[in-house]
Design an enzyme around this catalytic site. Sequence first.
Site, PDB file in Angstrom:
ATOM      1  N   ASP A  68     -17.411   1.829 -25.161  1.00 61.99           N
ATOM      2  CA  ASP A  68     -17.318   3.273 -25.112  1.00 61.99           C
ATOM      3  C   ASP A  68     -16.325   3.593 -24.011  1.00 61.99           C
ATOM      4  O   ASP A  68     -16.233   2.874 -23.002  1.00 61.99           O
ATOM      5  CB  ASP A  68     -18.671   3.928 -24.849  1.00 61.99           C
ATOM      6  CG  ASP A  68     -18.673   5.405 -25.259  1.00 61.99           C
ATOM      7  OD1 ASP A  68     -17.973   5.756 -26.229  1.00 61.99           O
ATOM      8  OD2 ASP A  68     -19.355   6.212 -24.606  1.00 61.99           O
ATOM      9  N   TYR A 156      -6.393  10.668 -26.370  1.00 61.63           N
ATOM     10  CA  TYR A 156      -5.699  11.455 -25.352  1.00 61.63           C
ATOM     11  C   TYR A 156      -4.385  10.802 -24.890  1.00 61.63           C
ATOM     12  O   TYR A 156      -3.779  11.257 -23.922  1.00 61.63           O
ATOM     13  CB  TYR A 156      -6.610  11.646 -24.133  1.00 61.63           C
ATOM     14  CG  TYR A 156      -7.856  12.454 -24.404  1.00 61.63           C
ATOM     15  CD1 TYR A 156      -7.874  13.839 -24.224  1.00 61.63           C
ATOM     16  CD2 TYR A 156      -9.032  11.847 -24.833  1.00 61.63           C
ATOM     17  CE1 TYR A 156      -9.020  14.589 -24.463  1.00 61.63           C
ATOM     18  CE2 TYR A 156     -10.188  12.585 -25.081  1.00 61.63           C
ATOM     19  CZ  TYR A 156     -10.168  13.954 -24.890  1.00 61.63           C
ATOM     20  OH  TYR A 156     -11.303  14.686 -25.133  1.00 61.63           O
ATOM     21  N   LYS A 177       0.867  -0.505 -23.296  1.00 60.32           N
ATOM     22  CA  LYS A 177      -0.503  -0.008 -23.143  1.00 60.32           C
ATOM     23  C   LYS A 177      -1.506  -1.164 -23.183  1.00 60.32           C
ATOM     24  O   LYS A 177      -2.455  -1.203 -22.393  1.00 60.32           O
ATOM     25  CB  LYS A 177      -0.826   1.016 -24.235  1.00 60.32           C
ATOM     26  CG  LYS A 177      -2.234   1.590 -24.094  1.00 60.32           C
ATOM     27  CD  LYS A 177      -2.638   2.460 -25.273  1.00 60.32           C
ATOM     28  CE  LYS A 177      -4.103   2.835 -25.159  1.00 60.32           C
ATOM     29  NZ  LYS A 177      -4.620   3.501 -26.356  1.00 60.32           N
TER      30      LYS A 177
END
Length: 196
Positions: A68, A156, A177
């Site tokens: 999460d 986001y 990333k």
Amino acid sequence: MKIVFATNNKNKLKEIREILGPDFEILSLSDIGCHEEIPETGDTIEANARQKASYIADHYDHDCFADDTGLEVFSLNGEPGVHSARYAEGTDHDSEANMAKLLRRLGDSDNRDARFRTCISLMQKGPDGQYHEVQFEGEVRGRIAREKHGTEGFGYDPLFVPEGYDKSFAELGEDVKNQISHRARAVAKLAAYLKG
């Protein structure tokens, strides 16, 4: 090694498979026939990760891990946090609505420091036949841009500019990333543990 990643999110699956590499066969929820909505009712990202991983261990008897992630903006008392995927009222994983709400909430504020946190909960069956949990956390700090930039990634990513960079995750692209992100850092700890 074969292990279940408790998600059907194609973006997350692709990212995790790329980070973990060929030593691991990562199965999705649909690969094991799990099509129900796994509850995420925890009030922390740690609790949500544990809840999802425990569900798979209990109902499907597979070693698995679940994650999460929360985006925490310091000037907004940690919002959206555990509610990141459902930040905009009445939506679920609607990135555009979530980003629009975040930009509205921040307004003209110059205090835009934030962090992404990922928690991974790993459930593995031990020699005693019971499942045991280990958690791993990854964090990356940065700031929220005033408008969206870039088209790569998800969530986001178009708004989040990591420390040390002048481009958003969505501009930096997957290769960069996947080396520096919160998820990459948590998965690196998971991989080291599994290989060790």
